[in-house]
Design an enzyme around this catalytic site. Sequence first.
Site, PDB file in Angstrom:
ATOM      1  N   LYS A  11       0.755  -1.055  -0.085  1.00 48.34           N
ATOM      2  CA  LYS A  11      -0.155   0.033  -0.243  1.00 48.34           C
ATOM      3  C   LYS A  11       0.884   1.266  -0.054  1.00 48.34           C
ATOM      4  CE  LYS A  11      -4.009   1.956   2.472  1.00 48.34           C
ATOM      5  NZ  LYS A  11      -4.792   1.825   3.931  1.00 48.34           N
ATOM      6  N   SER A  53      -9.322   1.631   2.986  1.00 48.97           N
ATOM      7  CA  SER A  53      -8.544   2.387   2.306  1.00 48.97           C
ATOM      8  C   SER A  53      -7.562   1.577   1.533  1.00 48.97           C
ATOM      9  CB  SER A  53      -7.949   3.477   3.170  1.00 48.97           C
ATOM     10  OG  SER A  53      -6.963   2.771   3.998  1.00 48.97           O
ATOM     11  N   SER A  70      -9.806  -0.702   7.300  1.00 51.85           N
ATOM     12  CA  SER A  70      -9.077  -0.803   5.911  1.00 51.85           C
ATOM     13  C   SER A  70      -8.570  -2.061   5.392  1.00 51.85           C
ATOM     14  CB  SER A  70      -8.206   0.410   5.705  1.00 51.85           C
ATOM     15  OG  SER A  70      -8.770   1.767   5.891  1.00 51.85           O
TER      16      SER A  70
END
Length: 598
Positions: A79, A153, A177
């Site tokens: 990420k 996210s 997330s």
Amino acid sequence: MSKPIPESLTVEGLRSLYLERVLNPREVMEEVVRRAERDAGMNIWITPPAMERLAPYLERLEQSGPESLPLWGIPFAVKDNIDVAGLPTTAACPDYAYEPTVHAAVVERLIAAGAIPIGKTNLDQFATGLVGTRSPYGETHNALRPELISGGSSSGSAVSVARGQAAFALGTDTAGSGRVPAALNGLVGYKPSLGAWPTRGVVPACASLDCVTVFAHSLNDACAVDAAARGAHPEDPWSRHVAVPSGSKRPSKLCLPLQAPEFFGPYASEYSAAWAKTVERLAGLGLPVHYVDTGLFSEAAAILYEGPWVAERWADLGGFIESHPGAAFPVTERVLRSGASPDYDAASVFRAIHRLQALKLEARKLLEDAVLVLPTAGGTWTREQVREQPVEANRDMGRYTNHCNLLDQCAVAVPACDAADRVPFGITFFASWEREDLIRGAAAWFSASGEPEGAFPAAAEASAAVAKESLEAPVTLVAVCGLHMRGYPLEKQMQACGARFVEEAESAPKYRFVKLPTTPAKPGMIKAARGGGAVRLELWEMPLAAFGGFAASIPAPLGIGKVELADGREVPGFICEGYAEEGAEDITALGSWRSVHN
């Protein structure tokens, strides 16, 4: 001719193929790059995989072999709020970008274990969102239905795994997330206890609550990553010693919500039906089910965005927002600026801390030797619907996730069933921070309870029987050499019986290995009076409660007998009756069923 590479990349599957010398990491990385290019329109990547950037990692691995490191050659996505040395960290905000010279602590540990970071994935900007649409790099598409949200996210991380571009991916989880995108893309999302994995090298969202997490296709894969990533870091003030779970333990009870969960979005009725179906499945596990008032979890969840904790986001990022007007995504800036409200003064922070401490105590008492089970998400939305109501839709996505880190809990999200065509439904198991063994045990128990496609009736019955016994019940090793190995169609039968993979092994050099003329083709091991060769196989551990039914389901000329291993052990395993050798193809020289498909 290019070698076939599995559409779903897994840690266990790739390790097996590497050990058998069926594939090598360079071939896998070339396919990863091709798939990333194929899916470029899905907005999965900010820095996508590229062979020139992967070359140094591949060259390093060429100095060793797959036996040397536990994650040797395994591709993973990162990420883009987690540092990878030499690649920009943007947190999905171009004006915020910087290029780190060192890896984040977890990335460094995974590389040391042999894994290869293939690129940086898209996310809701500054990890503020649960929908996957709040990024100037584009809305990440759902892996199964592109009109739906991916969840956030950690949007790109989840979709990269679901689309076969990574065997696992790192996300972060402050409000859900690391779990919501897993549910919406049919994956496992493992959120360790706060501090169990260091957050050094991670752009903070709420530093006191942030966790690094992993997306994978199975709990076993997630646990393999955990084994490499876990541990306190001397330079990370948020990390702490949380012991690696010694194994999986069956909880004493399952806690389900007394109040019927609320569902939302265009598939609300389908989600409701999927939850009802899942509750029936949970009730069939043979564990006591207690229905509990979940009001304390809802109260804790509200503190995250409707209380002073949102000010922590502003404390970390407010300076950047103020000095870079217009740099942030509009809805992201709106959420962040809410943390600057004068309502959130020091007194309000301490009131929230004190109330939260009382809620933690209540939760610990409720979940003593138990796990809480909730829907991971109460629904989903189309990307268009989220654009029309960005705050409201996002708030709904966190309804059953926001409480977790505030209450210092660990969690694992797992697939449960399909709510609709290509719309997966998942649940999450929660436990107190020091009881990750319970969430692992509950998740493994639940996952093994599903009836696999094509299961023999006896194997399905064995699955039901084993659910009534303890995870700590007596077990036996089983040697498998063909379609029951990892990555083959009958692996699900092993899992349905509660079996788990233990290790690669090799038989004594005393067997003739044949390819039987059946549909589908199967191998047979026949012990020879003289001559013969060694056969590479897998050892699995199966509960004795399931073993009898499993053995009874095996069709002739195969059966279960004692297999002699190269190290002198004799273990139960697949053998073949001698008469079947007539008309079968001798494949002893290949030494492995995987080599037949090479």
